[in-house]
Design an enzyme around this catalytic site. Structure first.
Site, PDB file in Angstrom:
ATOM      1  N   HIS A  18      33.706 102.209  30.776  1.00  0.00           N
ATOM      2  CA  HIS A  18      33.528 100.838  30.828  1.00  0.00           C
ATOM      3  C   HIS A  18      34.818 100.286  30.071  1.00  0.00           C
ATOM      4  CE1 HIS A  18      29.188 102.093  31.351  1.00  0.00           C
ATOM      5  NE2 HIS A  18      29.391 101.381  32.538  1.00  0.00           N
ATOM      6  N   LYS A  42      13.560  98.550  36.403  1.00  0.00           N
ATOM      7  CA  LYS A  42      14.303  99.882  36.145  1.00  0.00           C
ATOM      8  C   LYS A  42      13.989 100.507  34.545  1.00  0.00           C
ATOM      9  CE  LYS A  42      19.322 100.743  36.957  1.00  0.00           C
ATOM     10  NZ  LYS A  42      20.479 100.215  36.843  1.00  0.00           N
ATOM     11  N   ARG A  91      34.773 104.381  41.031  1.00  0.00           N
ATOM     12  CA  ARG A  91      35.148 105.702  40.514  1.00  0.00           C
ATOM     13  C   ARG A  91      35.411 106.675  41.811  1.00  0.00           C
ATOM     14  NH1 ARG A  91      30.164 105.748  36.790  1.00  0.00           N
ATOM     15  NH2 ARG A  91      29.544 104.463  38.490  1.00  0.00           N
ATOM     16  N   SER A 129      27.485 106.541  32.755  1.00  0.00           N
ATOM     17  CA  SER A 129      26.110 106.350  31.700  1.00  0.00           C
ATOM     18  C   SER A 129      25.292 107.406  32.039  1.00  0.00           C
ATOM     19  CB  SER A 129      25.678 105.017  31.661  1.00  0.00           C
ATOM     20  OG  SER A 129      26.662 104.037  31.347  1.00  0.00           O
TER      21      SER A 129
HETATM   22  P1  ADP Z   1      24.998  99.719  36.895  1.00  0.00           P
HETATM   23  O1  ADP Z   1      23.688  99.985  36.482  1.00  0.00           O
HETATM   24  O2  ADP Z   1      25.068  98.055  37.549  1.00  0.00           O
HETATM   25  O3  ADP Z   1      25.362 100.634  37.817  1.00  0.00           O
HETATM   26  P2  ADP Z   1      26.914 100.584  34.851  1.00  0.00           P
HETATM   27  O4  ADP Z   1      26.342 100.202  33.378  1.00  0.00           O
HETATM   28  O5  ADP Z   1      26.463 102.032  35.148  1.00  0.00           O
HETATM   29  O6  ADP Z   1      25.802  99.496  35.533  1.00  0.00           O
HETATM   30  O7  ADP Z   1      28.012 100.268  35.461  1.00  0.00           O
HETATM   31  C1  ADP Z   1      28.754  98.917  35.114  1.00  0.00           C
HETATM   32  C2  ADP Z   1      30.012  98.846  36.037  1.00  0.00           C
HETATM   33  O8  ADP Z   1      31.081  99.748  35.468  1.00  0.00           O
HETATM   34  C3  ADP Z   1      30.030  99.482  37.585  1.00  0.00           C
HETATM   35  O9  ADP Z   1      30.935  98.624  38.265  1.00  0.00           O
HETATM   36  C4  ADP Z   1      30.687 100.762  37.412  1.00  0.00           C
HETATM   37  O10 ADP Z   1      31.231 101.168  38.725  1.00  0.00           O
HETATM   38  C5  ADP Z   1      31.616 100.654  36.369  1.00  0.00           C
HETATM   39  N1  ADP Z   1      31.777 101.853  35.684  1.00  0.00           N
HETATM   40  C6  ADP Z   1      31.081 102.560  35.105  1.00  0.00           C
HETATM   41  N2  ADP Z   1      31.590 103.971  34.628  1.00  0.00           N
HETATM   42  C7  ADP Z   1      32.778 103.592  34.900  1.00  0.00           C
HETATM   43  C8  ADP Z   1      33.969 104.648  34.684  1.00  0.00           C
HETATM   44  N3  ADP Z   1      34.010 105.860  34.363  1.00  0.00           N
HETATM   45  N4  ADP Z   1      35.319 104.175  35.034  1.00  0.00           N
HETATM   46  C9  ADP Z   1      35.410 102.790  35.745  1.00  0.00           C
HETATM   47  N5  ADP Z   1      34.365 102.089  35.941  1.00  0.00           N
HETATM   48  C10 ADP Z   1      32.961 102.397  35.749  1.00  0.00           C
END
Ligand code: ADP
Length: 157
Positions: A18, A42, A91, A129
């Site tokens: 992130h 959720k 990703r 995550s």
């Molecule tokens: P959600 O619950 O909406 O999926 P996340 O917190 O998992 O939210 O992710 C938020 C954003 O960050 C999403 O667009 C996701 O694709 C992006 N993201 C998560 N991990 C990575 C990563 N390792 N590299 C690039 N983008 C990421």
């Protein structure tokens, strides 16, 4: 009129993936609001308060980043705070399939709001995550995946 983007997510917890994405997007915007979307359906591992506190800590020295949270639709929150862009990361192909539909819907619901995608760097494309939560629940060391400012908190016991 300032150029504001929202980076919405659960950040349960925030990872170095992130952070990399946000840093790469910073030159494009005057301000990026990193916003935790609260979905009552959720289940989260960490409380909203903890997740907000970590975001604030990680971006404490970055004046162009603000931290927020919202419930309801991302597109409504974006309009409310004057953001015309949503930032999301891609990703892999399954991210793309999911994000494509959401961005089309947000464009309609948000009356023209645009989603801007950045492809993750290869070094971060395996980090999610979900994986970090699994490591934590399993008692493993999640520190390689979380930002420097949070490493002490995530050291396995
Ligand atoms: P959600 O619950 O909406 O999926 P996340 O917190 O998992 O939210 O992710 C938020 C954003 O960050 C999403 O667009 C996701 O694709 C992006 N993201 C998560 N991990 C990575 C990563 N390792 N590299 C690039 N983008 C990421």
């Amino acid at each position: 009129m300032s150029n504001i983007a929202i980076f919405p997510g659960s950040f349960d917890p925030i990872t170095i993936g992130h952070v990399d994405l946000i840093k790469r997007a910073l030159p494009l915007y005057d301000k990026i609001i990193v916003a935790i979307g609260v979905n009552s359906q959720k289940k989260y591992l960490f409380s909203l308060e903890e997740r907000l506190e970590w975001l604030r800590k990680v971006f404490a020295d970055e004046p162009k980043v603000e931290v927020g949270h919202f419930s309801g639709l991302t597109a409504h929150y974006a309009r409310q705070i004057g953001a015309r862009y949503l930032l999301r990361g891609l990703r892999n192909a399954s991210d793309f399939d999911y994000e494509k539909t959401i961005s089309q819907l947000n464009n309609i619901v948000g009356e023209g709001i645009e989603t801007i995608f950045l492809i993750s760097q290869p070094a971060y494309s395996h980090i999610s995550s979900t994986i970090v939560r699994e490591i934590i629940i399993g008692g493993g060391d999640a520190t390689p995946f979380v930002p420097e400012a949070l490493r002490e908190r995530f050291k396995s016991t």
